[in-house]
Design a protein around this motif. Sequence first.
Motif, short mmCIF file in Angstrom:
data_model
loop_
_atom_site.label_atom_id
_atom_site.label_comp_id
_atom_site.label_asym_id
_atom_site.label_seq_id
_atom_site.Cartn_x
_atom_site.Cartn_y
_atom_site.Cartn_z
N GLU A 26 12.83 -1.21 3.23
CA GLU A 26 12.51 -0.72 1.94
C GLU A 26 11.52 0.30 1.64
OE1 GLU A 26 10.55 -4.64 0.60
OE2 GLU A 26 12.62 -5.52 1.12
N SER A 27 10.52 0.36 2.59
CA SER A 27 9.62 1.29 2.71
C SER A 27 10.29 2.98 2.62
CB SER A 27 8.70 1.40 3.69
OG SER A 27 7.45 2.21 3.56
N LEU A 28 11.39 2.94 3.57
CA LEU A 28 12.06 4.19 3.88
C LEU A 28 13.04 4.31 2.36
CD1 LEU A 28 13.53 3.74 7.39
CD2 LEU A 28 12.11 5.52 6.72
N ALA A 29 13.46 3.45 1.88
CA ALA A 29 14.35 3.69 0.54
C ALA A 29 13.30 3.92 -0.37
CB ALA A 29 15.08 2.29 0.19
N GLU A 30 12.11 3.89 -0.58
CA GLU A 30 11.55 4.30 -1.33
C GLU A 30 11.10 5.73 -1.34
OE1 GLU A 30 8.04 1.63 -0.96
OE2 GLU A 30 8.86 0.14 -2.04
#
Length: 205
Positions: A26-30
């Motif tokens: 999720e953090s990478l996608a953000e």
Amino acid sequence: MAVSFDLFGTLVAADRPAEPWNAVAESLAERGVGVPNDWESAYRSAHREYDRGREAPLPEHVRLALASRGVEVTAATAREAVLAAFDGPVSQREGARDALAAVADRGPVGICSNCSVPGLVERTLDRTDLAADAVVTSVDCGWRKPHPQIFEKTADALDLPLSALVHVGDDARTDGGADRAGARSVLLADASLPTVATRLREDRL
């Protein structure tokens, strides 16, 4: 005498992601990173070998896991994403501030913490309003407790010989390594933080 404290589980309680691969995804996608469909498998697989006792920095692992699936990210992006993924709710444990103050009244105080996320220990100390004279983390020094090197680096950071270091922690396997390294350990199973503070003030630690 100098005293060092373990951080997570000793001075602070922290919520960790139940599924860290999802938190990191999720953090990478953000940050605009295309996370592969089989990310859990990539995250949970080893992508390089480390010598026994060496820390495996999580941002490096994430970069290698992505690269194994053909996705390239910068070191800065991986580091920011990992820190954000693990920077969850934290709180002081009972007696933490008093124990640190009791040490500071008589000598230097350090933090000696296993942590594979760069910046997380410092961020946690800031968020919980705790401070020390020196902070030594496994991700920065390269060695994880119970390896002697991390305790030696902690003593060096406090400008005292290893034999003068007392390390307080909650894990007999990792924090107890201080004894084998040539320092001395105090485990929370034997003395709570409020007890540690009292013994320090009475010169009985």
